[in-house]
Design a protein around this motif. Structure first.
Motif, PDB file in Angstrom:
ATOM      1  N   ALA A 219      -4.445   6.311   2.427  1.00 16.86           N
ATOM      2  CA  ALA A 219      -2.776   6.032   2.702  1.00 16.86           C
ATOM      3  C   ALA A 219      -2.428   5.152   1.567  1.00 16.86           C
ATOM      4  O   ALA A 219      -1.256   5.332   1.263  1.00 16.86           O
ATOM      5  CB  ALA A 219      -2.798   5.293   4.124  1.00 16.86           C
ATOM      6  N   ARG A 220      -3.172   4.150   1.077  1.00 17.54           N
ATOM      7  CA  ARG A 220      -2.871   3.408   0.060  1.00 17.54           C
ATOM      8  C   ARG A 220      -2.458   4.154  -1.275  1.00 17.54           C
ATOM      9  O   ARG A 220      -1.826   4.143  -2.039  1.00 17.54           O
ATOM     10  CB  ARG A 220      -3.758   2.379  -0.192  1.00 17.54           C
ATOM     11  CG  ARG A 220      -3.554   1.248   0.877  1.00 17.54           C
ATOM     12  CD  ARG A 220      -2.471   0.677   1.119  1.00 17.54           C
ATOM     13  NE  ARG A 220      -2.142  -0.460   0.183  1.00 17.54           N
ATOM     14  CZ  ARG A 220      -1.171  -0.967  -0.442  1.00 17.54           C
ATOM     15  NH1 ARG A 220       0.003  -0.544   0.504  1.00 17.54           N
ATOM     16  NH2 ARG A 220      -0.983  -1.624  -1.293  1.00 17.54           N
ATOM     17  N   LEU A 221      -3.432   5.304  -1.584  1.00 19.74           N
ATOM     18  CA  LEU A 221      -3.382   6.262  -2.756  1.00 19.74           C
ATOM     19  C   LEU A 221      -2.159   6.819  -2.622  1.00 19.74           C
ATOM     20  O   LEU A 221      -1.530   7.523  -3.565  1.00 19.74           O
ATOM     21  CB  LEU A 221      -4.763   7.125  -2.693  1.00 19.74           C
ATOM     22  CG  LEU A 221      -5.883   6.477  -3.133  1.00 19.74           C
ATOM     23  CD1 LEU A 221      -7.005   7.583  -2.977  1.00 19.74           C
ATOM     24  CD2 LEU A 221      -5.732   6.099  -4.632  1.00 19.74           C
ATOM     25  N   CYS A 222      -1.692   7.206  -1.508  1.00 19.14           N
ATOM     26  CA  CYS A 222      -0.247   7.922  -1.374  1.00 19.14           C
ATOM     27  C   CYS A 222       0.756   6.978  -1.364  1.00 19.14           C
ATOM     28  O   CYS A 222       2.089   7.210  -0.962  1.00 19.14           O
ATOM     29  CB  CYS A 222      -0.293   8.765   0.255  1.00 19.14           C
ATOM     30  SG  CYS A 222      -1.670  10.004  -0.103  1.00 19.14           S
ATOM     31  N   HIS A 223       0.499   5.905  -1.513  1.00 19.40           N
ATOM     32  CA  HIS A 223       1.613   4.550  -1.737  1.00 19.40           C
ATOM     33  C   HIS A 223       2.246   4.264  -0.478  1.00 19.40           C
ATOM     34  O   HIS A 223       3.567   3.703  -0.610  1.00 19.40           O
ATOM     35  CB  HIS A 223       2.663   4.988  -2.963  1.00 19.40           C
ATOM     36  CG  HIS A 223       2.176   5.492  -4.227  1.00 19.40           C
ATOM     37  ND1 HIS A 223       1.563   4.512  -4.974  1.00 19.40           N
ATOM     38  CD2 HIS A 223       1.750   6.618  -4.990  1.00 19.40           C
ATOM     39  CE1 HIS A 223       1.179   4.949  -6.037  1.00 19.40           C
ATOM     40  NE2 HIS A 223       1.232   6.435  -5.962  1.00 19.40           N
ATOM     41  N   PHE A 224       1.560   4.526   0.411  1.00 18.35           N
ATOM     42  CA  PHE A 224       2.264   3.745   1.923  1.00 18.35           C
ATOM     43  C   PHE A 224       2.002   2.184   1.818  1.00 18.35           C
ATOM     44  O   PHE A 224       1.087   1.754   1.292  1.00 18.35           O
ATOM     45  CB  PHE A 224       1.499   4.468   2.925  1.00 18.35           C
ATOM     46  CG  PHE A 224       1.719   5.774   3.162  1.00 18.35           C
ATOM     47  CD1 PHE A 224       3.144   6.111   4.011  1.00 18.35           C
ATOM     48  CD2 PHE A 224       0.905   6.673   3.087  1.00 18.35           C
ATOM     49  CE1 PHE A 224       3.461   7.440   4.009  1.00 18.35           C
ATOM     50  CE2 PHE A 224       1.262   8.124   3.434  1.00 18.35           C
ATOM     51  CZ  PHE A 224       2.422   8.479   4.033  1.00 18.35           C
ATOM     52  N   SER A 225       2.795   1.451   2.570  1.00 18.23           N
ATOM     53  CA  SER A 225       2.652   0.173   2.690  1.00 18.23           C
ATOM     54  C   SER A 225       1.429  -0.294   3.250  1.00 18.23           C
ATOM     55  O   SER A 225       0.401   0.509   3.939  1.00 18.23           O
ATOM     56  CB  SER A 225       3.754  -0.564   3.333  1.00 18.23           C
ATOM     57  OG  SER A 225       3.508   0.040   4.776  1.00 18.23           O
ATOM     58  N   GLU A 226       1.050  -1.461   3.092  1.00 13.93           N
ATOM     59  CA  GLU A 226      -0.415  -2.088   3.410  1.00 13.93           C
ATOM     60  C   GLU A 226      -0.323  -1.946   5.040  1.00 13.93           C
ATOM     61  O   GLU A 226      -1.058  -1.599   5.798  1.00 13.93           O
ATOM     62  CB  GLU A 226      -0.322  -3.433   3.283  1.00 13.93           C
ATOM     63  CG  GLU A 226      -1.801  -4.081   3.698  1.00 13.93           C
ATOM     64  CD  GLU A 226      -2.245  -5.379   3.109  1.00 13.93           C
ATOM     65  OE1 GLU A 226      -2.826  -6.086   3.854  1.00 13.93           O
ATOM     66  OE2 GLU A 226      -1.849  -5.666   1.962  1.00 13.93           O
ATOM     67  N   LYS A 227       0.901  -2.282   5.636  1.00 14.95           N
ATOM     68  CA  LYS A 227       0.949  -2.113   7.287  1.00 14.95           C
ATOM     69  C   LYS A 227       1.011  -0.867   7.762  1.00 14.95           C
ATOM     70  O   LYS A 227       0.304  -0.648   8.716  1.00 14.95           O
ATOM     71  CB  LYS A 227       2.498  -2.864   7.550  1.00 14.95           C
ATOM     72  CG  LYS A 227       2.393  -2.833   9.026  1.00 14.95           C
ATOM     73  CD  LYS A 227       1.734  -3.801   9.734  1.00 14.95           C
ATOM     74  CE  LYS A 227       2.123  -4.253  11.243  1.00 14.95           C
ATOM     75  NZ  LYS A 227       1.209  -5.102  11.886  1.00 14.95           N
ATOM     76  N   VAL A 228       1.579   0.284   7.067  1.00 20.26           N
ATOM     77  CA  VAL A 228       1.275   1.470   7.455  1.00 20.26           C
ATOM     78  C   VAL A 228      -0.038   2.138   6.990  1.00 20.26           C
ATOM     79  O   VAL A 228      -0.599   2.875   8.114  1.00 20.26           O
ATOM     80  CB  VAL A 228       2.462   2.582   6.585  1.00 20.26           C
ATOM     81  CG1 VAL A 228       2.263   3.964   6.794  1.00 20.26           C
ATOM     82  CG2 VAL A 228       3.707   1.977   7.119  1.00 20.26           C
ATOM     83  N   ALA A 229      -0.760   1.616   6.177  1.00 17.71           N
ATOM     84  CA  ALA A 229      -2.193   2.217   5.891  1.00 17.71           C
ATOM     85  C   ALA A 229      -2.926   1.587   7.077  1.00 17.71           C
ATOM     86  O   ALA A 229      -3.759   2.465   7.588  1.00 17.71           O
ATOM     87  CB  ALA A 229      -2.360   1.533   4.567  1.00 17.71           C
ATOM     88  N   GLU A 230      -2.906   0.322   7.433  1.00 16.55           N
ATOM     89  CA  GLU A 230      -3.598  -0.243   8.453  1.00 16.55           C
ATOM     90  C   GLU A 230      -3.545   0.550   9.796  1.00 16.55           C
ATOM     91  O   GLU A 230      -4.264   0.826  10.610  1.00 16.55           O
ATOM     92  CB  GLU A 230      -3.368  -1.396   8.585  1.00 16.55           C
ATOM     93  CG  GLU A 230      -3.820  -2.674   7.581  1.00 16.55           C
ATOM     94  CD  GLU A 230      -3.371  -3.976   7.575  1.00 16.55           C
ATOM     95  OE1 GLU A 230      -2.787  -4.437   8.642  1.00 16.55           O
ATOM     96  OE2 GLU A 230      -3.654  -4.620   7.037  1.00 16.55           O
ATOM     97  N   THR A 231      -2.143   0.897  10.047  1.00 19.90           N
ATOM     98  CA  THR A 231      -1.856   1.676  11.429  1.00 19.90           C
ATOM     99  C   THR A 231      -2.323   2.895  11.420  1.00 19.90           C
ATOM    100  O   THR A 231      -3.175   3.366  12.456  1.00 19.90           O
ATOM    101  CB  THR A 231      -0.502   1.570  11.631  1.00 19.90           C
ATOM    102  OG1 THR A 231       0.125   0.168  11.499  1.00 19.90           O
ATOM    103  CG2 THR A 231       0.071   2.330  12.903  1.00 19.90           C
ATOM    104  N   SER A 232      -2.333   3.508  10.315  1.00 21.10           N
ATOM    105  CA  SER A 232      -3.069   4.715  10.146  1.00 21.10           C
ATOM    106  C   SER A 232      -4.436   4.722  10.250  1.00 21.10           C
ATOM    107  O   SER A 232      -4.983   5.774  10.962  1.00 21.10           O
ATOM    108  CB  SER A 232      -2.546   5.582   8.807  1.00 21.10           C
ATOM    109  OG  SER A 232      -1.206   5.723   8.385  1.00 21.10           O
TER     110      SER A 232
END
Length: 103
Positions: free
Chosen positions: A44-57
């Motif tokens: 998720a972070r490699l796809c440039h999602f925010s930290e919060k979105v990456a944690e939720t995912s």
């Protein structure tokens, strides 16, 4: 907290399944949640999602794994010793996944 209480009740109702638990199953159930979390979070972070979105995912991926695994086990192994063995591994995974997801 409510999910952990539900898991606790399920453990109490399925006590004989825990007797089938081997140390290998326990280790795998302990190791998989952090690796799953790191892989999903990293993607998720490699796809440039925010930290919060990456944690939720990452947390949601673990929850979905539990539901899918339960469905597959229930359909593929109706009322058998193998089913109980696999459910014991899923219960360990669920416990460690919830411990990882709980802040």
């Amino acid at each position: 907290a409510l999910l952990m209480a539900g898991v606790g009740v399920a453990i109490a109702q399925t006590a004989p399944i825990w007797n089938l638990l081997t140390w290998q199953t326990f280790v795998c159930g302990f190791i998989l949640p952090p690796w799953k979390f790191l892989a999903t979070y990293g993607a998720a972070r490699l796809c440039h999602f925010s930290e919060k979105v990456a944690e939720t995912s990452a947390m949601e991926a673990g929850e979905q794994n539990i539901a899918v695994a339960l469905a597959i086990i229930s359909l593929a192994f109706p009322d058998s010793v193998e089913r109980n063995l696999m459910l014991s591994g899923l219960m360990v995974y669920t416990l460690f996944n919830q411990a990882l997801a709980t802040p």
